[in-house]
Design an enzyme around this catalytic site. Structure first.
Site, PDB file in Angstrom:
ATOM      1  N   LYS A  36     -20.344 -20.516  -8.994  1.00 46.91           N
ATOM      2  CA  LYS A  36     -19.670 -19.647 -10.282  1.00 46.91           C
ATOM      3  C   LYS A  36     -18.074 -19.837  -9.265  1.00 46.91           C
ATOM      4  CE  LYS A  36     -20.884 -19.754 -14.431  1.00 46.91           C
ATOM      5  NZ  LYS A  36     -21.251 -21.472 -15.216  1.00 46.91           N
ATOM      6  N   TYR A  49       0.485  -0.478   0.154  1.00 44.63           N
ATOM      7  CA  TYR A  49      -0.137   0.072  -0.149  1.00 44.63           C
ATOM      8  C   TYR A  49       0.530   1.431  -0.108  1.00 44.63           C
ATOM      9  CZ  TYR A  49      -4.112   2.866   0.354  1.00 44.63           C
ATOM     10  OH  TYR A  49      -5.660   3.184   1.102  1.00 44.63           O
TER      11      TYR A  49
END
Length: 751
Positions: free
Chosen positions: A90, A35
């Site tokens: 899925k 970050y």
């Protein structure tokens, strides 16, 4: 089932997916790279060149599974929120079968314009979009508009998944039935998204559009109905200029029936009205248009039947398609999934069904025979080879059709795909590539065994080795024929050849051990382990595999008696390669020496280190005990301590080695570099030498079963010629892997 499913989903943490990191986050520096402030660097690079997002972010392996829940299979219009478990599911399939990450996104939009705008705004996030469970005809419009607008692949699996998988089944069905795609008369029950997409795809495969008759709940789609406005703009393309009629009329004389409608609408009489050797794909779920057994019983000729169910042969399961199609598309940074890529996927699936099926797949489906024919026209979803066949075919088609933004080298790409399925495949690929560079003759002592025959066919087909099957020639050739293998084996039959020289050779080796000339002749004729051992010792073969049908000690005895250990070895040893997600470990001795002294431990360490280098692994050896560097001093701990000291003092040893040490000391870096900073190992060991056979065997099995390691082996080291003893019950892939190791052994021996 409902209660089990609810418990499955609500067990903490709820749902089926989570986010995990792929880079270290253990230190302040790690966090500053992940970050602020380090993250600014890739941001600026992407700002300069948007394609760098594929290099610096997860975009290239991230698919959005997006739905509004308006047409969930079997549930209908349940809305966006209720569809979330399906979309998570899925995502599970994408990850499980092709290592593709997914964000599932449920949009509360009934308006196609709003849906398209929302998805288009997320293009920067994803490498591809899978739209799911959207009602027709809006699904056609949504996919078309997104395909036109986005520069990443967009795929509506409800349309194209069934089309591609059933298309693969159709290619093989027409081959088996002796029909021709260009003459095929096909009747469809159903005129929705899946039916229209499947019919269009069959046209791409070669079925003339005019040979397709489509029916909806009101009967045959005719030009009259189209002109009256009954049909939508998508299914009217399959309206025929013919009299109106019902499904029974449409099926009369048809070569193939494709059901994408409702259960129980087809009778046995309708099946009997079809042409000879009909093809029936009854894919309504959970109940097909006609049951498997009913369709088969309706006729005396060959009925090639497929359904959407897993409890009958030839399941048309979309998981055979979308994960691997997206895998290939993502890996070439494709701009779309075009018709050429879909056809390539179907063709690859059809071809795979003609190949020998791995034992693991057969076991997963109840040990029922799986061999190309009417009851096996498409691969099973759990067949890992689908990834290696379909993804490269799709990637290649994307490149050839101009849809790709990156090139791939075929062999390197397959290796990358194998690495996604586990470290063991990556490690074996190193050895297999070496084996292919100079295949050697491998004597297979149990040549009549069906598993050995199948393994031999794969060795020859893949160019790994030149197999020599030892045993009754008639039995072997009969097995080859029964398996339908395209394989012309080299067979050596000890009972029907002139092998006096083999008997003489064995007699010379064993006459001082009480073996007479007559007994030697009998042993060569009747015991293929002795025959194979003599074959290798004489140089008529370069290596030998045995042990599939015998206990390990019984199989090892003949090669030890005939071939013996190498000039620089007094002892053989059994080594397992254990692979974890980010680590490989060689474990010795796990099969041969029960109570080794320091000399045996030293020798085993040398040979195991040599084996590691054949896998391109630089060895770091630890001799294990329950003591750390003298913390316990007794006869047992002194053996590994002395062996380690002797190895360290040997100027020919060019790898780090230390001991005695406990197992966690050997494999945990903080313990080595912190508590025992004086240790010669600066990194965790990758060669673990156990103090005795009992510990070695227990240790490797615990690591395999509880630690989740994949095991390759056992590999026999220390022999004068390459010999490997299989484990009883080994699968074809295990035998092929050991044949590759044996070939590399023979190459290194300069044979």
């Amino acid at each position: 089932m409902d209660e089990d499913a609810l418990e499955y989903h609500r067990t903490d943490p709820p749902g089926k997916i989570e986010i995990s990191t792929t880079k270290p986050t253990n230190t302040q520096r790690d966090l500053s790279l992940a970050y602020s402030p380090g993250v600014a660097a890739p941001c600026l690079e992407i700002d300069e060149d948007a394609t760098d997002a594929y290099s610096y972010t997860a975009k290239g392996n991230l698919v959005g599974v997006i739905s509004n829940g308006s047409a969930v299979l079997g549930l209908g219009d349940i809305g966006a929120q209720a569809s979330k478990p399906v979309m998570e599911g899925k995502g599970v399939l994408f990850k499980r079968f092709a290592d593709i990450d997914v964000f599932d996104i449920e949009l509360d939009h009934d308006d196609p314009d709003a849906f398209v705008e929302s998805v288009a705004a997320m293009e920067s996030t994803f490498g591809g979009i899978n739209v799911e469970d959207i009602a027709a005809p809006e699904c056609f419009e949504i996919e078309e508009r997104l395909r036109e607008r986005l520069s990443i692949p967009v795929f509506h699996d409800d349309q194209h998944g069934t089309a591609i998988i059933s298309g693969a089944a159709l290619l093989n069905a027409v081959e088996i039935s002796g029909k021709d795609l260009t003459d095929l008369e096909v009747t469809f029950a159903g005129a929705g998204a899946a039916a229209v997409a499947t019919a269009k795809f069959y046209v791409s495969l070669g079925v003339p559009r005019e040979n397709i008759t489509m029916c909806d709940i009101d009967g045959i789609l005719t030009t009259g109905r189209a002109e009256s406005g009954e049909l939508n703009e998508y299914n009217r393309a399959f309206a025929q200029d013919r009299p109106e009629g019902d499904l029974a009329d449409a099926m009369a004389g048809a070569d193939a029936f494709v059901g994408l409608s409702a259960g129980g609408i087809v009778s046995q009489d309708m099946v009997r009205s079809m042409a000879d050797d009909p093809i029936i794909f009854a894919m309504a779920n959970p109940d097909p248009e006609i049951g498997y057994k009913a369709a088969k019983a309706a006729r005396d000729d060959t009925v090639i039947m497929a359904t959407g169910r897993s409890d009958y042969p030839n399941q048309v399961n979309n998981v055979l398609g979308f994960p691997f199609i997206f895998r290939g598309a993502l890996d070439v940074r494709a701009t779309e999934i075009n018709e050429e890529m879909k056809v390539a996927a179907a063709s690859a699936l059809a071809d795979l069904a003609k190949q020998d099926v791995p034992d693991a797949v057969v076991k997963a489906y109840g040990d029922e025979p799986l061999q190309f024919g009417p009851d096996y026209i498409i691969p099973k979803p759990l067949d890992a080879r689908v990834l290696f066949e379909v993804a490269p075919a799709v990637a290649r088609a994307a490149i050839e059709s101009g849809a790709a933004r990156a090139e791939l080298e075929a062999d390197e790409y397959v290796e990358r795909l194998e690495a996604r399925l586990g470290k063991s495949r990556e490690m074996m690929r190193v050895v297999i590539n070496k084996a292919k560079s100079d295949p050697k003759r491998i004597a297979l002592a149990e040549g009549t065994d069906e598993t050995i025959v199948r393994a031999a066919a794969q060795m020859a087909d893949r160019g790994i080795a030149e197999p020599v099957l030892i045993g009754d020639e008639d039995d072997i050739l009969s097995t080859v024929a029964n398996l339908g293998l395209e394989f012309d084996p080299e067979v050596v039959d000890p009972e029907h050849g002139e092998y006096e020289a083999y008997a003489d050779h064995l007699y010379e080796r064993r006459n001082r051990n009480g073996v007479t000339r007559r007994e030697a002749a009998s042993m060569v004729r009747d015991d293929t382990d002795y025959f194979g051992s003599v074959m290798v010792d004489r140089g008529d073969a370069d290596a030998m595999l045995t042990g599939l049908t015998n206990h390990y000690p019984s199989a090892l005895r003949p090669p030890l008696q005939v071939i013996g250990t190498a000039d620089d070895a007094e002892y053989a040893a059994g080594v397992y390669l254990l692979t974890f997600k980010n680590r490989v470990i060689f474990v010795a001795d796990a099969t041969v020496n029960q109570a080794p002294d320091e000399d045996v431990l030293e020798e085993v360490t040398r040979h195991t280190a040599d084996l590691a280098r054949r896998f391109d692994v630089e060895p770091r050896a630890a001799l294990l005990s329950y003591s750390d560097f003298g913390s316990v001093d007794n006869e047992g701990t002194r053996k590994p301590r002395k062996a380690a000291q002797s190895l360290r003092e040997d100027p020919e040893i060019d790898f780090p080695v230390d001991g005695e040490m406990q197992a966690d000391t050997a494999v945990v870096e903080e313990m080595l570099t912190g508590t025992y900073e004086f240790a010669d190992l600066e990194q965790p060991a990758n060669v673990l030498v156990f103090p005795n056979l009992e510990a070695g065997n227990i240790g490797y099995k615990l690591l395999q079963r509880l630690g989740g390691a994949d095991a390759i082996g056992p590999m026999l080291v220390g022999m004068d010629e390459p010999v490997h003893v299989l484990q009883r019950g080994d699968e074809v892939k295990d035998i092929v892997n050991l044949a590759a190791v044996a070939t590399v052994d023979a190459q290194d021996d300069g044979v």
